[in-house]
Enzyme design. Structure first.
Site, PDB file in Angstrom:
ATOM      1  N   GLY A   1      -7.956  -7.939   4.301  1.00  0.00           N
ATOM      2  CA  GLY A   1      -8.785  -7.988   5.499  1.00  0.00           C
ATOM      3  C   GLY A   1      -8.126  -8.631   6.702  1.00  0.00           C
ATOM      4  O   GLY A   1      -8.761  -8.830   7.731  1.00  0.00           O
TER       5      GLY A   1
ATOM      6  N   ARG B   1      -2.782  -1.320  -6.408  1.00  0.00           N
ATOM      7  CA  ARG B   1      -1.852  -2.449  -6.363  1.00  0.00           C
ATOM      8  C   ARG B   1      -2.234  -3.378  -7.499  1.00  0.00           C
ATOM      9  O   ARG B   1      -3.356  -3.287  -8.021  1.00  0.00           O
ATOM     10  CB  ARG B   1      -1.943  -3.190  -5.020  1.00  0.00           C
ATOM     11  CG  ARG B   1      -3.305  -3.717  -4.746  1.00  0.00           C
ATOM     12  CD  ARG B   1      -3.432  -4.336  -3.382  1.00  0.00           C
ATOM     13  NE  ARG B   1      -4.847  -4.582  -3.128  1.00  0.00           N
ATOM     14  CZ  ARG B   1      -5.351  -4.856  -1.953  1.00  0.00           C
ATOM     15  NH1 ARG B   1      -4.576  -4.893  -0.902  1.00  0.00           N
ATOM     16  NH2 ARG B   1      -6.633  -5.079  -1.817  1.00  0.00           N
TER      17      ARG B   1
ATOM     18  N   CYS C   1      10.191 -38.762 -12.729  1.00  0.00           N
ATOM     19  CA  CYS C   1       8.800 -39.213 -12.854  1.00  0.00           C
ATOM     20  C   CYS C   1       8.110 -39.313 -11.492  1.00  0.00           C
ATOM     21  O   CYS C   1       6.977 -39.751 -11.402  1.00  0.00           O
ATOM     22  CB  CYS C   1       8.714 -40.527 -13.608  1.00  0.00           C
ATOM     23  SG  CYS C   1       9.589 -41.860 -12.786  1.00  0.00           S
TER      24      CYS C   1
ATOM     25  N   TYR D   1      13.774 -34.020 -19.267  1.00  0.00           N
ATOM     26  CA  TYR D   1      12.320 -33.898 -19.198  1.00  0.00           C
ATOM     27  C   TYR D   1      11.803 -34.087 -17.765  1.00  0.00           C
ATOM     28  O   TYR D   1      12.502 -34.628 -16.911  1.00  0.00           O
ATOM     29  CB  TYR D   1      11.626 -34.912 -20.124  1.00  0.00           C
ATOM     30  CG  TYR D   1      11.786 -36.355 -19.683  1.00  0.00           C
ATOM     31  CD1 TYR D   1      10.910 -36.930 -18.764  1.00  0.00           C
ATOM     32  CD2 TYR D   1      12.828 -37.142 -20.171  1.00  0.00           C
ATOM     33  CE1 TYR D   1      11.055 -38.242 -18.352  1.00  0.00           C
ATOM     34  CE2 TYR D   1      12.994 -38.451 -19.771  1.00  0.00           C
ATOM     35  CZ  TYR D   1      12.101 -38.996 -18.858  1.00  0.00           C
ATOM     36  OH  TYR D   1      12.254 -40.283 -18.426  1.00  0.00           O
TER      37      TYR D   1
ATOM     38  N   ARG E   1      -3.576   2.731   8.522  1.00  0.00           N
ATOM     39  CA  ARG E   1      -3.830   1.460   7.844  1.00  0.00           C
ATOM     40  C   ARG E   1      -2.587   0.591   7.787  1.00  0.00           C
ATOM     41  O   ARG E   1      -1.489   1.098   7.630  1.00  0.00           O
ATOM     42  CB  ARG E   1      -4.231   1.702   6.382  1.00  0.00           C
ATOM     43  CG  ARG E   1      -5.544   2.376   6.198  1.00  0.00           C
ATOM     44  CD  ARG E   1      -5.575   3.030   4.835  1.00  0.00           C
ATOM     45  NE  ARG E   1      -6.882   3.581   4.587  1.00  0.00           N
ATOM     46  CZ  ARG E   1      -7.776   3.039   3.771  1.00  0.00           C
ATOM     47  NH1 ARG E   1      -7.498   1.949   3.107  1.00  0.00           N
ATOM     48  NH2 ARG E   1      -8.949   3.591   3.621  1.00  0.00           N
TER      49      ARG E   1
ATOM     50  N   MET F   1      -5.455  -7.573   8.436  1.00  0.00           N
ATOM     51  CA  MET F   1      -4.945  -6.694   9.477  1.00  0.00           C
ATOM     52  C   MET F   1      -5.848  -5.470   9.605  1.00  0.00           C
ATOM     53  O   MET F   1      -6.828  -5.347   8.894  1.00  0.00           O
ATOM     54  CB  MET F   1      -3.513  -6.343   9.174  1.00  0.00           C
ATOM     55  CG  MET F   1      -2.626  -7.554   9.426  1.00  0.00           C
ATOM     56  SD  MET F   1      -0.951  -7.232   9.024  1.00  0.00           S
ATOM     57  CE  MET F   1      -1.057  -6.754   7.353  1.00  0.00           C
TER      58      MET F   1
ATOM     59  N   HIS G   1     -14.932  -9.808   1.291  1.00  0.00           N
ATOM     60  CA  HIS G   1     -13.930 -10.745   1.783  1.00  0.00           C
ATOM     61  C   HIS G   1     -14.074 -12.113   1.123  1.00  0.00           C
ATOM     62  O   HIS G   1     -13.111 -12.701   0.636  1.00  0.00           O
ATOM     63  CB  HIS G   1     -14.079 -10.850   3.308  1.00  0.00           C
ATOM     64  CG  HIS G   1     -13.124 -11.820   3.908  1.00  0.00           C
ATOM     65  ND1 HIS G   1     -13.507 -13.078   4.297  1.00  0.00           N
ATOM     66  CD2 HIS G   1     -11.800 -11.733   4.143  1.00  0.00           C
ATOM     67  CE1 HIS G   1     -12.463 -13.703   4.765  1.00  0.00           C
ATOM     68  NE2 HIS G   1     -11.410 -12.918   4.691  1.00  0.00           N
TER      69      HIS G   1
ATOM     70  N   LYS H   1       0.840  -1.202   0.000  1.00  0.00           N
ATOM     71  CA  LYS H   1       0.000   0.000   0.000  1.00  0.00           C
ATOM     72  C   LYS H   1       0.878   1.257   0.000  1.00  0.00           C
ATOM     73  O   LYS H   1       0.652   2.179  -0.790  1.00  0.00           O
ATOM     74  CB  LYS H   1      -0.913  -0.037   1.228  1.00  0.00           C
ATOM     75  CG  LYS H   1      -1.950   1.053   1.208  1.00  0.00           C
ATOM     76  CD  LYS H   1      -2.941   0.892   2.344  1.00  0.00           C
ATOM     77  CE  LYS H   1      -3.830  -0.316   2.129  1.00  0.00           C
ATOM     78  NZ  LYS H   1      -4.491  -0.803   3.308  1.00  0.00           N
TER      79      LYS H   1
ATOM     80  N   SER I   1      15.706 -42.253 -14.759  1.00  0.00           N
ATOM     81  CA  SER I   1      14.522 -41.450 -14.453  1.00  0.00           C
ATOM     82  C   SER I   1      14.434 -41.380 -12.931  1.00  0.00           C
ATOM     83  O   SER I   1      14.393 -42.414 -12.262  1.00  0.00           O
ATOM     84  CB  SER I   1      13.268 -42.103 -15.042  1.00  0.00           C
ATOM     85  OG  SER I   1      12.131 -41.379 -14.640  1.00  0.00           O
TER      86      SER I   1
HETATM   87  C1  PEP Z   1       8.857 -42.885  -7.501  1.00  0.00           C
HETATM   88  O1  PEP Z   1       9.224 -43.624  -6.589  1.00  0.00           O
HETATM   89  O2  PEP Z   1       9.114 -41.686  -7.566  1.00  0.00           O
HETATM   90  C2  PEP Z   1       8.048 -43.435  -8.594  1.00  0.00           C
HETATM   91  C3  PEP Z   1       7.706 -42.692  -9.628  1.00  0.00           C
HETATM   92  O3  PEP Z   1       7.606 -44.701  -8.460  1.00  0.00           O
HETATM   93  P1  PEP Z   1       6.347 -45.110  -7.573  1.00  0.00           P
HETATM   94  O4  PEP Z   1       5.683 -43.859  -7.125  1.00  0.00           O
HETATM   95  O5  PEP Z   1       5.495 -45.941  -8.448  1.00  0.00           O
HETATM   96  O6  PEP Z   1       6.996 -45.872  -6.474  1.00  0.00           O
END
Ligand code: PEP
Ligand code: MG
Length: 927
Positions: free
Chosen positions: A107, A342, A857, A877, A98, A109, A460, A28, A790
């Site tokens: 809201g 803002r 993954c 990836y 304020r 404070m 709010h 503010k 992975s």
């Molecule tokens: C992991 O362990 O990150 C994974 C992808 O395998 P899962 O979750 O199937 O054990």
């Protein structure tokens, strides 16, 4: 030595601060300084810095030396600018006090208006303005705010007196009370204060100011502010600034008013001034939702000159800030004053539209647009809507403002505590309130949507809904909350627990639990709606297209079945990073075969059942390959402990006991007993560290054989069709290169044999997950066998911390609440520990195989902060659940843009040969 600067003045077209100084002046204060410097009409005032607040707490609630003196000097400047004097009975200056933290905390404070009024100055004000009613109205408001906020008396106590006064006078609206009535009220309010505190209401304006400043500082540690900070991860150490600003009055009659507005629609992003105002009112009336305000467009009729000025001002401000803004203004006798600006909070839907529109308008670049949308906000494009057919067949029982988009159906809770309890029981909750207040925050967090009787688009409930991404219908006049367990909506009475549906995109409210269906974007992806028929899809795809142009990380999906793969492709996934093959065995037609396979005592028997599973698996893989149209597909061999496919021991025992009691089917009893015996045999004390992962395929190679055959036979079918296919076979839970080698040799043997048999030659990869610390440490050796890594960060987090991923929730919440953990490491990748393991695996793996393919993954592959880290690590990836693919695309783009910004910054600063915080941060991250 000169005292540190704790106070920054602004006024008369010049401010000591700037818009850049948010950390010091709060949002503010920085906004007020910036507007003043732009020569926009802002009343003069000063900001006491956030550092002063931090210091105030450090000094056990005393002001840092020099602060008060600086505040008094600044007050003198305000007096000079206004031509009035604080505490002067003839010509009094009044101020507002304020709060204003770095991050907006709507809201949370406190604010006190009209500070400086007492028995003498109120008369001066009346004389000066020739408006006795206005002076008394301001006074009664001041005593209420001061009494409740500074002195801690419940606001309802004042409201009750006000209500009684209206009854006595036979009027319904506050505005119908005359000066005498209001004066009476002040007397009664002061009696209440005396009764509650044992002291007279403070008359000295300087005492009032000091205590109001203290109250704002203290509100930083108020219960609701702490709760809000916890939800939004705002550090306690930031503190709040205090803004002391000369009062301008929206309650000086019908040519005065006050309002709040957004420069674009915060729900849809549509470019039009959007907001609400109240004539003859003060700011708190609009924000608190006590009176339902009029749309700001109506101001064009009631106060056309002021409206024109507001339009010009908002265009100037938008161009200056190059963003959608949230403004607060007051009109005093026709003259417009801006009280706040803002960057406005907005829904995810609006965020995308505004970003895309601002690029079209030439105000920002595409890269800036990509950085303007929080990755999580994109999920609002995926929000469900009501089934259009069901909705058209239902008559709305009420209609309010569409304050938080999406559709929510569930059971009514009428208090926040009940909402929390009902949610804990697994129910979907709609929180229905007369109006919400910051104290309701826990219930709002638990609810799927809110419905309020009062308040506008900036009330709010509305602000919080948009921030939390909840569905909200606000200001629905048909709603009348009658008790803590009953509410009337239109002619219908509802009890707590009854079903209700609210459409936060249209404002409609329905009886019953309406069925909810997919969002427009999902419908396009599912092929149910043509892309050119959906404006929402167009905006969504445009922004993500810009994100794709700048990101370096590829984004894949974790998908096990063709439908998931289709959604993933629709969202732009560039392959499958993890197909958990075990999920395919849980299908109804497969689990009995799987169980037979597990129960089998000999390899031959197991092979017999596996042979039955083979064609099913092959079909699954074919479906996945077809959906992915040449993009890589990583298929992981069987991973979980086998008991997961068998019934639970206790359940089996109960079943057997029941069957024995009935005594009708001894053969079935026998079969169940056999099953029980095998379940007991397979029982492990620590299954997550037991016979699972590659240990299954090593001890029962026939499983790996069958899966490899299915993967390769399906791939050969695709290759024979002349299509591109590169299967990636992934071995789970490898800890030693010898495990990797044993499985890889087997896979190669079966793959070669399959290709020869089918008469197809195709390229395929064999790699591993890195899920165990030992794998990370010995990655140099493992990479001799593995063609890709992975990171399975779910297991890697589990094994690095020694936290069971299935049980950690029991203590992670406690750890977070007690600052032992900043975040849940299963949700946000732990860069220091798990991240160090990953870094080691990458360095070691590349030492052996420089071009080794690297991905992630674990669940972290869909978390924006973890994605940023993966980008910094240089992975190829990330792979995440299909619905998170758009979020990951955006997060990956943002990581790339942030990095190039940091690079530009460090190049600039290395020219100046000065170490900068930016460079240090980057170096630390890269270490
Ligand atoms: C992991 O362990 O990150 C994974 C992808 O395998 P899962 O979750 O199937 O054990
Ligand atoms: Mg795992």
């Amino acid at each position: 030595m000169a005292a540190k600067k704790w106070v920054y003045y602004f006024g008369d077209g010049k401010a000591e601060g700037t818009g850049e100084m948010k950390e010091l002046l709060g949002g503010k204060g920085a906004g007020l300084a910036e507007m003043t410097n732009l020569d926009i009409s802002v009343p003069p005032g000063f900001t006491i810095t956030t550092e002063a607040c931090v210091e105030y707490y450090r000094r056990k609630k005393t002001y840092p030396p020099g602060m008060w003196e600086q505040a008094m000097q600044a007050l003198r400047r305000v007096e000079r600018s206004m031509g009035t004097k604080f505490g002067d009975p003839a010509n009094p200056l009044l101020v507002s006090v304020r709060s204003g933290a770095r991050a907006s905390m709507p809201g949370m404070m406190d604010t006190v208006l009209n500070v400086g009024l007492n028995e003498r100055t109120v008369r001066g004000l009346a004389l000066k303005t020739r408006n006795e009613r206005f002076a008394q109205d301001s006074y009664r408001r001041f005593v209420t705010m001061y009494g409740s906020i500074v002195l801690g008396i419940e606001r309802e106590r004042f409201e009750d007196i006000l209500k009684r006064q209206k009854v006595t006078r036979g009027v319904t609206h506050d505005t119908e009370l005359d000066a005498k009535d209001l004066q009476d009220l002040v007397v009664q309010f002061k009696e209440l204060v005396r009764h509650e505190t044992g002291r007279d209401f403070p008359e000295d304006p300087f005492d009032q100011l000091r205590m109001a400043v203290n109250a704002v500082f203290s509100s930083w540690y108020g219960k609701r502010a702490i709760e809000y900070r916890r939800i939004y991860n705002i550090p306690d150490t930031w503190g709040t600034a205090v803004n002391v600003v000369a009062m301008v009055f929206g309650n000086m009659g019908e040519t005065s008013g006050t309002g709040v507005c957004f420069t674009r629609d915060p729900a849809s992003g549509e470019p039009r001034l959007f907001g609400e105002f109240l004539l003859n009112a003060q700011g708190e009336d609009v924000v608190a939702g006590i009176r339902t305000p009029q749309p700001v467009s109506a101001l064009a009729k009631s106060l056309p000159k002021a409206y024109k000025e507001l339009e010009t001002t908002y265009h100037r401000l938008e161009e200056h800030y190059r963003d959608m803004l949230d403004l607060e203004f007051t009109i005093q006798e026709g003259k417009l004053y801006m009280l706040q600006t803002r960057v406005g909070k907005r829904t995810g839907i609006a965020a995308v539209r505004i970003a895309v529109d601002l690029v079209k308008e030439g105000l920002i670049s595409k890269a800036e647009a990509v950085l303007r949308v929080g990755p999580e906000q994109l999920s609002q494009y995926l929000y469900p809507i009501f089934d259009p057919k069901a909705e058209s067949e239902h008559q709305a029982i009420g209609r309010g403002l569409p304050a938080g988009p999406g559709a929510a159906a569930g059971k009514i809770a009428l208090t926040p505590d009940r909402a929390v309890e009902m949610r804990a029981r697994g129910e979907r909750v709609i929180l229905v309130r007369q109006e919400t207040s910051p104290d309701d925050i826990h219930g709002m967090n638990a609810a799927a949507g809110f419905l309020t009787a009062r308040g506008g688009m900036t009330s709010h409930a509305a602000v919080v809904a948009r921030q939390m991404g909840k569905v909200c219908v606000a200001g629905c006049e048909a709603v009348d909350v009658q008790s803590a367990t009953t509410v009337k909506i239109g002619p219908h009475m509802f009890k707590e627990g009854d079903s209700l549906s609210i459409n936060g995109s249209t404002g409609q409210v329905y009886k019953d639990d309406l069925p909810v269906v997919e969002s427009e974007v999902i419908q396009v992806i599912q092929g149910k709606l043509a892309p050119n028929k959906s404006e929402k899809y167009r905006l969504f795809a445009t922004l993500l297209g810009w994100a794709d142009d700048v990101r370096r990380l590829k984004v894949r999906a974790n998908a096990d079945i063709p439908e998931q793969a289709m959604i993933a492709r629709g969202f732009g996934a560039e392959g499958i990073g993890l197909c958990r093959t075990e999920h395919m065995f849980f299908a109804e037609d497969r689990i009995p075969i799987m169980q037979q396979m597990i129960l089998a005592r000999t390899r031959e028997d197991r092979e017999r059942y596996l042979a039955q599973l083979l064609p099913l698996q092959k079909d699954d893989f074919l479906g996945l390959y077809r959906q992915m149209q040449g993009y890589p597909v990583t298929i992981r061999l069987l991973d979980p402990p086998l008991h997961e496919f068998l019934p639970k021991r206790e359940e089996l025992m109960v079943e057997i006991a029941k069957l024995e009691l009935m005594g009708t089917n001894p053969a079935q009893v026998e079969e169940k007993r056999r099953l029980l015996a095998r379940v007991e045999e397979l029982h492990e004390f620590n299954p997550m560290l037991g016979l699972r992962g590659c240990r299954l395929g090593i001890t029962m190679p026939e499983i790996t054989r069958m899966q490899t055959r299915a993967i390769m036979e399906a791939a050969c079918v695709i290759a024979k069709e002349g299509k591109k296919i590169v299967p990636e076979i992934m071995i789970p839970l490898v800890g030693m290169v010898s495990e990797m080698k044993a499985q890889k040799d087997l896979i190669r043997e079966v793959a070669e044999e399959t290709m020869t048999r089918v008469g197809v030659k195709l390229h395929y990869l064999v790699g591993t997950m890195i899920e165990l610390p030992r794998a990370a440490v010995t990655a140099r050796q493992i990479a001799q066998e593995a063609e890709f890594f992975s990171f399975g960060t779910n297991d890697l987090t589990q094994t690095t911390y020694g936290f069971s991923r299935d049980d950690a929730a029991k203590f992670v919440g406690y750890y977070r609440a007690h600052d032992i953990l900043d975040s849940d490491p299963f949700a946000v990748l732990d860069r220091e520990g798990v991240g160090a393991m990953m870094r080691m695996a990458i360095t070691e793996g590349r030492a052996t195989r420089p071009d080794i393919k690297l991905g992630i993954c674990g669940e972290h592959g869909g978390d924006p902060s973890s994605i940023e880290f993966c980008h910094q690590l240089g992975l190829d990836y990330v792979s995440c659940s299909p619905y998170r693919v758009p979020i990951a695309r955006l997060a990956a783009a943002q990581a790339a843009l942030q990095e190039s910004r940091a690079d530009a910054f460090s190049t600039r600063s290395s020219v100046s040969k000065r170490p900068t915080p930016g460079r240090r941060t980057r170096a630390r991250r890269r270490r």
